[in-house]
Design a protein around this motif. Structure first.
Motif, PDB file in Angstrom:
ATOM      1  N   VAL B  91       0.842  -1.204   0.000  1.00 27.67           N
ATOM      2  CA  VAL B  91       0.000   0.000   0.000  1.00 27.67           C
ATOM      3  C   VAL B  91       0.879   1.257   0.000  1.00 27.67           C
ATOM      4  N   LEU B  92       1.936   1.227   0.807  1.00 26.87           N
ATOM      5  CA  LEU B  92       2.835   2.391   0.824  1.00 26.87           C
ATOM      6  C   LEU B  92       3.484   2.579  -0.544  1.00 26.87           C
ATOM      7  N   SER B  95       0.808   3.782  -3.140  1.00 24.84           N
ATOM      8  CA  SER B  95       0.378   5.179  -3.006  1.00 24.84           C
ATOM      9  C   SER B  95       1.509   6.138  -3.344  1.00 24.84           C
ATOM     10  N   ALA B 177      -4.301   0.942  -3.860  1.00 30.98           N
ATOM     11  CA  ALA B 177      -3.724   2.208  -3.395  1.00 30.98           C
ATOM     12  C   ALA B 177      -3.212   3.038  -4.569  1.00 30.98           C
ATOM     13  N   ARG B 187      -1.304  11.316  -1.758  1.00 31.22           N
ATOM     14  CA  ARG B 187      -0.633  10.119  -1.290  1.00 31.22           C
ATOM     15  C   ARG B 187      -1.163   9.630   0.059  1.00 31.22           C
ATOM     16  N   ALA B 191      -3.036   6.061   0.790  1.00 34.43           N
ATOM     17  CA  ALA B 191      -2.487   5.060   1.701  1.00 34.43           C
ATOM     18  C   ALA B 191      -3.479   4.794   2.832  1.00 34.43           C
ATOM     19  N   SER B 195      -5.529   1.305   3.371  1.00 38.88           N
ATOM     20  CA  SER B 195      -5.292   0.563   4.624  1.00 38.88           C
ATOM     21  C   SER B 195      -6.604   0.300   5.334  1.00 38.88           C
TER      22      SER B 195
END
Ligand SMILES: Nc1ncnc2c1ncn2[C@@H]1O[C@H](COP(=O)(O)OP(=O)(O)O)[C@@H](O)[C@H]1O
Ligand SMILES: [Mg+2]
Lengths: 300, 266
Positions: B91-92, B95, B177, B187, B191, B195
């Motif tokens: 996900v990080l 994004s 994401a 961003r 994220a 999540s």
């Protein structure tokens, strides 16, 4: 001569906010075109529309007779662009950043890049994040010039540059012009545009006010002269001279607003003993006023 | 590493990937080190059974037999903590891919360098997917080494299937994401929202079986397709893997379409 940039009825609204309104503009091949306007006038909006970073609400932009939206990548291959708010990869060195850009473009003449870096006195071996604003600007300029584009689009390229680098940029643009390539640059500084450009479009509050040859712009531009005389001088001696828009006299000090040539005013002043003469560049706002008030003489 | 958008994005992830890999190997070795204690004390199963059902379901799902190798690994690693780490990583990365560069302002130059927008999105997605698969490889290697070290009787193919299934789940959320970033350009929002959806999907899969009414909804959760068919024991389930791949493809499609249409921020 064929049009390199062609804007027709180009309009951009940001939600309900005005971006630019109904802009018609043509820039010919080989021309250095200045796009002049105060902050918030819509210069960056226009450039980002041309570069297909944002999309028009109405109207079209064509570059090299190609559609700015549909043929964006073809246009990009022949165009060098320097954004107004330049952001580079801070973690990469100048060399890495430029190699990446060159790879995306399918390769460039690297010797030419090194030559540019040398001329601009730009150290490409340091991480971009550690460079001063001026040096980042240089990397951005090299990035825009590195593939020898037919068209250069520069959004306020000299803001933040020190005078030496500005001069080098001017010289680079001279070369670009000499090679018959086209430049579109935006600025909010009149003298800069006057010294660099062939033709100037003035934009204000999203609308194109006028397009002029630089010579004509200079003629209609206002200048402010402030004479300090040894003795009292009457304002009447100046008020009827050609080009004079406004005169005020306070004791021994006379202030004149003159449009076009200052020759007559200076000669009239020379009849008296002049202790000091101060001259101001006309501000952009005054240039606009000159257009809005026509020749009625009540500008300023 | 600077030849194209794909490699540049992988390069940007190399440090993060290294730290996540180290963390993952540390986690798996530490957990594996406890295995001999569990397998020698069958009482653990009873203790586990006496815990409230909601609690065991929440963090171990149906995997309540702690003393078998599969039960131990599924309940201690694969049901909760490993997918959690993988989903956060993806996900990080997803994004950051578009929205991160957009926020940093560097997207203006990238998108005017002759690579079409759709290809920038696809290449960046490719980098996120490859990085997540690399993380799964770390996981598999760590588990395999741990299994040898504590003499655990587990199939290396089963470990590979479970690791791959984790990666497929994480890539789907990474693509989600990415799509949110392509739609919004923000961003943090992408994220955070991705999540939140992942957490909801996790609990839906874990807790739906507790209620007859909710049970059918379990199949709405991507987590079901990751662990529901127990890839560690049964190998990768083609249908379930296919669902995760289809979700990924759908998210990528949305990402490309949305990004092609909209104005770049800046
Ligand atoms: N992303 C945006 N959202 C809303 N308004 C914007 C946005 N970008 C620009 N504007 C507005 O559009 C107008 C023109 O801005 P801009 O093109 O940046 O002007 P300039 O480059 O001439 O300073 C300004 O009034 C500005 O506030
Ligand atoms: Mg601007």
């Amino acid at each position: 001569m064929s049009a390199v940039i062609q804007l027709e009825g180009l309009t951009k609204h940001y939600g309900s906010a005005r971006g630019i309104v109904d802009l018609d503009l043509e820039v010919s091949e080989g021309e250095v075109f200045g796009f002049l306007g105060p902050n918030g006038a819509g210069k960056t909006t226009t450039i980002r529309l041309i570069m297909d970073l944002i999309r028009p609400s109405e109207g079209t932009a064509r570059v090299f007779s190609l559609d700015a939206r549909r043929d964006a990548t073809l246009i990009q291959a022949r165009t060098g662009y320097m954004p107004g708010e330049l952001a580079l990869y801070g973690g990469l060195t100048g060399i890495e950043m430029l190699k990446y850009a060159a790879n995306l473009r399918g390769g460039v003449d690297w010797a030419f890049v090194e030559g540019l870096a040398e001329r601009l006195d730009c150290d490409l071996s340091r991480p971009i994040g550690t460079l001063s604003t001026g040096n980042k600007h240089k990397v951005g300029l090299i990035h825009a010039l590195m593939h020898r584009p037919e068209l250069l689009i520069l959004d306020e390229p000299t803001s933040g540059l020190d005078p030496i680098v500005q001069r080098e940029l001017h010289r680079l643009l001279e070369e670009v012009r000499a090679e018959g390539r086209t430049v579109f640059l935006s600025s909010h500084i009149l003298p800069e545009v006057e010294s660099l450009c062939d033709r100037v479009g003035i934009i204000r509050e999203g609308r194109l006010v006028t397009i002029q040859q630089v010579e004509a712009l200079k003629e209609s531009a206002l200048s402010h002269l402030e004479f300090h005389f040894a003795a009292e001088v009457s304002a009447d001696e100046f008020s009827s001279l050609p080009g004079v828009r406004e005169v005020t006299a306070e004791g021994t000090v006379v202030r004149c607003t003159v449009s076009g040539s200052v020759d007559a005013v200076v000669k009239a002043a020379a009849l008296h003993e002049v202790l000091d003469l101060v001259s101001h560049e006309p501000s952009l706002e005054q240039v606009f006023l000159a257009y809005y008030t026509g020749e009625s003489g009540d500008a300023g | 590493m600077l030849a194209n958008v794909f490699l540049k994005t992988l390069r940007d992830q190399r440090r993060s990937l290294m730290w996540w890999g180290i963390g993952l190997v540390a986690l798996t070795s530490l957990t594996m080190a406890f295995y001999p204690a569990f397998s020698d004390a069958p009482d653990f199963d009873e203790i586990f059974e006496q815990m409230p059902e909601a609690l065991t379901k929440m963090f171990a799902g149906e995997f309540t037999d702690l003393t078998s190798p599969e039960g131990f690994l599924n309940s201690q690693l694969f049901f909760f903590v490993v997918p959690l780490m993988f989903v956060i990583f993806a996900v990080l990365a997803g994004s950051a891919a578009i929205a991160g560069e957009e926020g940093a302002g560097t997207l203006s130059l990238l998108l005017t360098s002759t690579t079409p927008r759709w290809r920038v999105v696809v290449e960046k997605f490719g980098a996120v997917a490859v990085a997540t698969l690399a993380l799964a490889l770390f996981l598999w290697l760590g588990l395999a080494a741990g299994a040898v070290a504590v003499d655990m009787d587990i199939s290396l193919l089963g470990l590979a299937a479970a690791s791959l299934s984790t990666a497929l789940l994480a890539v789907a959320f990474g693509a989600f994401a990415l799509a949110l970033g392509c739609i919004t350009g923000a961003r943090g929002l992408s994220a955070g929202a991705a999540s939140a959806v992942a957490i909801a999907a996790y609990f839906l899969n874990a807790l739906a079986p507790l209620s007859d009414a909710l049970t059918p909804l379990q199949k709405l959760s991507p987590f079901y397709y990751f662990i529901g068919a127990d890839p560690l024991t049964n190998g990768l389930n083609a249908l379930h893997a296919g669902v995760l791949l289809a979700l990924t493809a759908a998210a990528l499609g949305v990402a490309v379409l949305a990004f092609e249409r909209r104005d770049l921020h800046g």
